[in-house]
Design a protein around this motif. Structure first.
Motif, short mmCIF file in Angstrom:
data_model
loop_
_atom_site.label_atom_id
_atom_site.label_comp_id
_atom_site.label_asym_id
_atom_site.label_seq_id
_atom_site.Cartn_x
_atom_site.Cartn_y
_atom_site.Cartn_z
N THR A 257 0.53 -1.24 0.14
CA THR A 257 0.02 0.24 -0.16
C THR A 257 1.08 1.41 0.45
OG1 THR A 257 -0.39 -0.50 2.44
CG2 THR A 257 -2.20 -1.15 1.02
N CYS A 260 0.11 4.98 1.31
CA CYS A 260 -0.88 5.23 2.19
C CYS A 260 -1.34 4.32 3.51
CB CYS A 260 -2.16 3.99 1.26
SG CYS A 260 -2.48 4.43 -0.29
N ASP A 264 -8.87 6.49 5.01
CA ASP A 264 -9.74 6.74 3.07
C ASP A 264 -8.17 6.56 2.22
OD1 ASP A 264 -11.60 7.82 4.48
OD2 ASP A 264 -10.76 10.50 4.39
N SER A 267 -8.20 2.41 2.79
CA SER A 267 -9.83 2.11 1.66
C SER A 267 -9.95 2.57 -0.15
CB SER A 267 -11.22 2.70 2.07
OG SER A 267 -12.13 2.61 1.79
N THR A 268 -9.80 3.79 -0.21
CA THR A 268 -9.32 3.84 -2.02
C THR A 268 -8.76 2.94 -2.08
OG1 THR A 268 -10.53 6.43 -1.31
CG2 THR A 268 -9.22 5.50 -3.58
N LEU A 270 -7.79 -0.30 -1.56
CA LEU A 270 -8.02 -1.37 -1.54
C LEU A 270 -9.22 -2.05 -1.91
CD1 LEU A 270 -5.81 -2.40 1.67
CD2 LEU A 270 -4.89 -2.50 -0.46
N ARG A 271 -9.73 -0.73 -2.42
CA ARG A 271 -11.21 -0.40 -2.91
C ARG A 271 -12.90 -1.37 -1.35
NH1 ARG A 271 -10.66 -2.06 -9.26
NH2 ARG A 271 -9.28 0.14 -9.53
N VAL A 272 -11.99 -0.76 -0.40
CA VAL A 272 -12.82 -1.79 0.83
C VAL A 272 -13.53 -0.18 1.67
CG1 VAL A 272 -11.69 -4.26 0.59
CG2 VAL A 272 -10.45 -1.83 1.74
#
Length: 572
Positions: A257, A260, A264, A267-268, A270-272
């Motif tokens: 990641t 990151c 937010d 989350s963005t 990893l698309r979770v």
């Protein structure tokens, strides 16, 4: 009172250092003037409103059985050293030495003084229960005084202190004061909520804050939409019953990641959803302990709850170097897997499975994390701040978030001060008993400021009738016209004879300027006397709150206005 003989210096422009409505309007309406940072002169117009609040307080305190006295503002250090607060209160306590190098402080509150007085004057249980109060100036050396009377350094406060033989008696005293406070703020014409609160520097076992509801309020409070439950955001409980951990459904995997760090961002990337993430906060206490706290991604840590759980006075996020030392990673990548620290978690985390958490490695997170299998939690607790939409802990209703201004606070002190200062009495068996105490405070000037925050519009203040400096404003359209001035003088005299508090605007100013000042200073009722109306033997009545206007017969106007004033005061 005649305007031409009164000190009421209104301002057309808003002072640049005034940030909130009450501060701006109290300056513009000639209620206060700044002397130094957080220190104000109370001008006549502002003082009248403050005295109104004081009178309501006195009446309700007396009704509840409290007795007024007055204590010194200058307090010897020995009393504060006895209670242990001389070292612990902080820099808000203004300490100084006299010419003999004896140490004193300016009283920010008077628990020590009143306890010393009672221990030296009350010896028998027959002298109890006892409740003593004062209305007096206080001083707290705020690090950043702001917002006018809302957070000043010098301020007027009503503080009361109850003394009882046992806890049951103290509970009765507390309830009396709680109900007295409700009556006080109702009589002031304010919309407020009594909320459960943290005891803070005062200490004790429990407390309630009285919050005036206003959009500009510094404090967030939660309130149930179904029952009477309300609490300061620092105290508000979250009704989420502990759950058993959910069985794992995914394997633990480390994923890159890069860059990151925030919920937010992760989350963005990893698309979770944020609710699928667990954030690991590395915190340290004032005792030096470093530990980890787990929260669901969208939740915020409530440090007051954490302090209460740990039994410490303060908890802060650990510095970057400490985070690096205990996790092996920069801030933003901490996680519970393999972490060699004491780990606590909010109840919401207990019901999560296959979640995302930091990998204790720069630019990396774990997915598929599960409690028990991948990491251990020492204790689950309610550690997060309540949010709008949470379930009420009392009835299962829905919690709503409001903004509030604290104007009063009641505390159950127990024996915190009486034990420290040796305040005891002999009971009916001749045995020494430590007294049970309560303390109860109201910020008087703060109440006026909060009322203005709650009651104003784009033109100025809209005073509730019970605390308005004057109840009626008589505006003379053109005082150079003898007939107009004579009529206004008669109305003015008649209103005074009827017991109405009235300000006669007899200035030789343009009508438009007078009307602007009238809106600005916010007196509830305005009678306008002008040549046009007198041709019909009438004067115009305008209500400041609604803007409603109507013509009243000249002869009947004083009595009709008096009745409106009486009705408005009874309504509050």
């Amino acid at each position: 009172m005649r305007y031409t003989e009164y000190l009421l210096p209104t301002l057309k422009e808003t002072p640049s250092d005034a940030e909130i409505a009450s501060h701006q309007l109290m300056l513009r309406a000639g209620m206060i003037r700044k002397l130094a940072a957080g220190v104000y002169n109370y001008l006549p117009f502002g003082l009248r409103s403050i005295r109104k609040v004081e009178q309501i307080i006195r009446e309700e305190m007396d009704r509840a059985g409290a007795i007024e006295l007055l204590m010194p503002m200058v307090i010897p250090a020995e009393l504060w050293q006895e209670s242990g607060r001389w070292e612990h209160y902080g820099k808000e306590l203004l300490r100084f030495a006299d010419r003999k190098d004896a140490s004193f402080c300016l009283g920010p509150t008077h628990e020590e003084v009143i306890t010393d007085l009672v221990r030296n004057t009350v010896r028998s249980y027959r002298q109890l229960p006892l409740n003593l109060y004062q209305i007096q100036g206080k001083f707290r050396d705020e690090i950043r005084p702001r917002f006018g009377l809302m957070r000043g350094r010098e301020f007027i406060m009503k503080d009361a202190y109850s003394f009882d033989l046992d806890e049951a008696g103290a509970d009765v005293a507390y309830e009396k004061m709680y109900q007295a406070y409700r009556r006080i703020f109702e009589r002031c014409g304010l919309k407020f909520r009594a909320v459960e609160a943290d005891t803070g520097n005062i200490g004790g076992t429990s407390s309630h804050e009285f919050m005036v509801l206003a959009a500009s309020g510094e404090d967030a409070i939660v309130s149930c939409d179904r029952c009477e439950y309300a609490a300061n955001i620092e105290k508000a409980e979250v009704a989420l019953a502990p759950q058993e951990p959910v069985a794992p459904g995914a394997e633990l995997q480390k994923v890159a990641t890069p860059g990151c760090r925030t919920i937010d961002e992760v989350s963005t990337f990893l698309r979770v959803a944020p609710e699928r993430l667990v954030k690991t906060l590395i915190v340290q206490t004032d005792t030096g302990e470093v530990l980890a706290v787990l929260l669901q991604g969208g939740h915020e840590l409530n440090d007051i709850k954490l302090c209460r759980l740990l039994g410490c006075n303060e908890v802060t996020l650990a510095p970057d170097d400490v985070v690096g030392r205990v996790t092996g990673a920069p801030p933003g990548f901490a996680g519970p897997v393999g972490l060699q620290l004491r780990v606590l978690a909010d109840y919401a985390v207990r019901g999560m499975a296959d979640f995302v958490a930091g990998a204790n490695e720069a630019d990396a997170h774990f997915v598929g994390v599960n409690l028990g299998r991948d990491c251990a939690v020492e204790q689950f607790a309610d550690l997060r701040s309540a949010r709008s939409g949470d379930i009420c802990p009392r009835c299962g209703g829905v919690l709503e978030i409001w903004r509030g201004i604290e104007v009063g606070h009641v505390f159950k002190l127990g024996s915190k001060y009486s034990a420290a200062l040796g305040a005891t009495v002999l009971d009916d068996q001749g045995q020494e008993r430590v007294l049970f105490m309560g303390c109860y405070g109201i910020g008087v000037g703060r109440t006026v400021a909060a009322a203005i925050e709650q009651n104003h519009d784009e033109n100025g203040i809209v005073f509730p009738m019970p605390i308005a400096p004057f109840q009626v404003l008589v505006t003379v359209v053109n005082p150079r016209e003898a007939e107009v001035l004579d009529a206004a003088e008669r109305i003015y005299a008649d209103l005074q004879a009827l017991g109405v508090e009235v300000l006669l605007d007899d200035r030789d100013e343009r009508p438009g300027s007078k009307f602007k000042d009238a809106d600005l200073i916010g007196i509830p009722l305005r009678l306008t006397v002008g040549a046009r109306g007198l041709k019909e033997n009438a004067v115009e009545l305008q209500e400041r709150a609604t803007g409603e206007r109507r013509m009243l017969a000249l002869a009947e106007a004083p009595a009709m206005v008096r009745d409106m004033v009486v009705a408005a005061c009874k309504k509050s």
